[in-house]
Structure formats: structure tokens, C-alpha cells
Enzyme design. Sequence first.
Site, PDB file in Angstrom:
ATOM      1  N   ASP A   1     -24.677  -8.196 -30.422  1.00  0.00           N
ATOM      2  CA  ASP A   1     -23.338  -8.137 -30.035  1.00  0.00           C
ATOM      3  C   ASP A   1     -22.669  -6.992 -30.526  1.00  0.00           C
ATOM      4  OD1 ASP A   1     -20.687  -8.088 -28.821  1.00  0.00           O
ATOM      5  OD2 ASP A   1     -20.512 -10.266 -29.015  1.00  0.00           O
TER       6      ASP A   1
ATOM      7  N   TRP B   1     -17.088 -15.321 -31.562  1.00  0.00           N
ATOM      8  CA  TRP B   1     -17.723 -14.701 -30.609  1.00  0.00           C
ATOM      9  C   TRP B   1     -19.192 -15.234 -30.654  1.00  0.00           C
ATOM     10  CZ3 TRP B   1     -14.978 -14.000 -26.870  1.00  0.00           C
ATOM     11  CH2 TRP B   1     -13.666 -13.485 -26.757  1.00  0.00           C
TER      12      TRP B   1
ATOM     13  N   LYS C   1     -13.568  -2.304 -25.777  1.00  0.00           N
ATOM     14  CA  LYS C   1     -12.976  -2.186 -27.134  1.00  0.00           C
ATOM     15  C   LYS C   1     -12.989  -0.789 -27.455  1.00  0.00           C
ATOM     16  CE  LYS C   1     -12.873  -6.352 -27.425  1.00  0.00           C
ATOM     17  NZ  LYS C   1     -13.859  -7.639 -27.620  1.00  0.00           N
TER      18      LYS C   1
HETATM   19  C1  LIG Z   1     -14.189  -9.004 -27.180  1.00  0.00           C
HETATM   20  C2  LIG Z   1     -15.381  -9.502 -27.702  1.00  0.00           C
HETATM   21  C3  LIG Z   1     -16.204 -10.451 -26.870  1.00  0.00           C
HETATM   22  C4  LIG Z   1     -15.905 -10.833 -25.428  1.00  0.00           C
HETATM   23  O1  LIG Z   1     -15.850  -9.781 -24.651  1.00  0.00           O
HETATM   24  P1  LIG Z   1     -15.384  -9.971 -23.057  1.00  0.00           P
HETATM   25  O2  LIG Z   1     -15.955  -8.967 -22.360  1.00  0.00           O
HETATM   26  O3  LIG Z   1     -14.066 -10.564 -22.983  1.00  0.00           O
HETATM   27  O4  LIG Z   1     -16.621 -11.160 -22.655  1.00  0.00           O
HETATM   28  C5  LIG Z   1     -17.558 -10.739 -27.282  1.00  0.00           C
HETATM   29  N1  LIG Z   1     -17.893 -10.330 -28.415  1.00  0.00           N
HETATM   30  C6  LIG Z   1     -17.386  -9.389 -29.304  1.00  0.00           C
HETATM   31  C7  LIG Z   1     -17.681  -9.121 -30.636  1.00  0.00           C
HETATM   32  C8  LIG Z   1     -15.883  -8.963 -28.801  1.00  0.00           C
HETATM   33  O5  LIG Z   1     -15.028  -8.394 -29.621  1.00  0.00           O
END
Ligand SMILES: *Cc1c(COP(=O)(O)O)cnc(C)c1O
Length: 361
Positions: free
Chosen positions: A171, A101, A195
Site C-alpha cells: 500500500d 491501515w 494523498k
Molecule cells: C488514506 C489511506 C488509506 C485509505 O484510503 P481510502 O482511499 O480512503 O480507502 C489506506 N492506506 C493508506 C496508507 C492511506 O494513507
Amino acid sequence: MKRVYNFSAGPGVLPEAVLKDAASEMLDYQNNGMSVMEMSHRTPMFQKIIDDAQKDLRTLMNIPDNYKVLFLQGGASLQFSMIPMNLMKKGVADYIVTGAWAKKAAAEAKKFGKVNIIASSEDKMFSYIPDVSDLKISDDADYVHMCDNNTIYGTKFHHLPNTKGKVLVSDISSCILSEEIDVSKFGLLYAGAQKNIGPAGITVVIIREDLIREDMPVNTPTMLRYDIHASKGSMYNTPPTYGIYLCGKTFQWLLNLGGIKAINKINEEKAALLYDYLDQSKLFFGTVEKNSRSIMNVCFKTNDPELDAKFISNAKNYDIVNIKGHRSIGGMRASMYNAMPVDGIKALVDYMKIFEKENLK
Ligand SMILES: *Cc1c(COP(=O)(O)O)cnc(C)c1O
């Protein structure tokens, strides 16, 4: 009705109490004669839902008053673009690459300016968090970007990088609300809801007010400007109303549990159950360095991919589902978000013990 132990990395397990509560209000929300899904976002009733959700998130995360909380769409992935579009003033940013990511975020930022990769753990399949105590921060960097918890590899920062005064952007998609964090150390935090908060379709952005720019290039799409969303209270256009309502329910659930401190204690307990077992197992082993371990996503393997496949396929007999590791690294991954009960981890460890006994040669 039967519920399984769902170890999915995302969309992931949600608190049963939240789902039941939402189900009970599905047809008639608070004697209004309609579902939240059917309600105009311009009504006082929905305004209260979004206001309460924001207020409760602020309480949970102890978000200072000089930060805006936005409920946006487009997933965490759209933030990979919005962050450089809105935060790059000098056109330079530093990225720490600790997983797929973070790598995607850096690649996207390159479309908008100069990106320096100031640390990476790609040399060892992202199995550790690099030393970030003394990085080569670029003089002209507008911000430093990190991904706190690496969902695919199961690693987590246990110390924040020293950004030498530069704005830190993180993030936190897969660790938001799992442990206490000091929001004031960051310029911007973002997380996809699917998540650890609610259904897919909402991205939470927490941004320090002084970083919200109005002097954006004229061709910037309106929907990609933080200033627009901030000035309209996340309702420039129709927000994902039902998702915001569900997120609000999760925030309430957490507050009733005792907040982040309380859930973190449970998360630590769950992680210890699994890691302690892994550390003494003669069949299974954890795939990341011990001092970089995540308490949300635990990756493990045996030495035999066929045995891994057998473990994954027989798991359903124990009501354990979605335990397969990400296709890029194989093996197993147990995502143990806030809503995963301790009993789920006990069931997993019990199954691993049985499997080890039967398959250890
Ligand atoms: C799942 C995830 C993403 C991507 O998320 P989307 O909502 O599908 O764009 C980005 N960063 C992390 C750390 C993730 O776990």
C-alpha cells in the site's frame, strides 16, 4: 484569491499549476465545447486522456512492460478486499502490521483466508518499523502485504522486507511518486489518489501480469476482478473520468519538474527543514523512531496536550491549516505531499519557532 498552506493528510494539497490549468479548461476542453466531465468515456478525446495518464505514470515510475496499470474506484480500502479475493490461491497470506491501515487490510483479508501477522509495531503505538530482514514467512503464503508509508503515525519502511521469494504487495497511498521505487520488486502496488496524485475517487493499481487470474470463483463480483479491469483498459464501466484527467495533469507537472528524482530531492529538503528543527527544539519533539521517519507525514507533539491545542488553533493566523494529528494519537501532523511548496515548511518552522519562544517555560 488566497491559498493557505494545507497540511491535510488526505485529500491533500494539489499543485497550484494543475488546478489553474484545469480551471482554464473547465468549460471548454481543447475547443471541444464541453468540459472533460461532460465527455463520454468512449470518445477518442477521453481515450487519449487516459492513455496519456497511463503512459506518463509508467514513465515516472519506470513501470516494466509486464505490469498493468489500472485506474479503479473504491479507494485503497477496496483493495484491502480485492487483493485477498484475487491473489489468495492457497488461501493464506502474511501481513506486516505497521499502522491502522495495514491492520485494516489484514482484518479484511481474514474474511477470505488465513492471515498470519508476521511482524507488528503495535506494541509501541506504531512508532517504529519492525526489523523485517528475517521474517517467519509462511510456506504456503500467496503473498506478503505491507504498508510502505504509515500516514497516521508518520513512519516509513527504509528497507523492503525479505519475503523469501513470496510476492510482495504494498500500500503506497501516501508515498507514491514521492521517491523512486523499484516496481519490479513488487507483485502489486496500490494507492488512493487523494494523498499525492489527484482528487479522491481513484485508486491506482499496478499489478504484475502473471498475478492477474481468470479462474476466479464464479460468485466473485465482476467489478472486483483485476482480470476484467485489465482486459478493458480500466473502462469496463464508466471510470472516474475527471479525476483521471486531473491525475494526468499531476503526472505532467511531475515530468516537467524533472520526474521523481527531482521531486524527491525537494521532499528530502522539506523533511530536513522540519526534522532538523524538531531535533533541536526544547518544546516540540517527533513521535517516531528516527530511523523509521516518513518524509511525507511528520508527527510531533509538545509535552502538554493543551499547548498542542493552542498551537493547532493559532496556526491559521499563519495561513497554516489541517495541522492537527490523527485523533488516535493526538498532537500535530504535517503532511507534506509533493504539492506542498518548500515555503510551506518554512512558514511552519517559523511559526514553531515563534510559538516555542512564547511558550517555553
Ligand atoms: C488514506 C489511506 C488509506 C485509505 O484510503 P481510502 O482511499 O480512503 O480507502 C489506506 N492506506 C493508506 C496508507 C492511506 O494513507
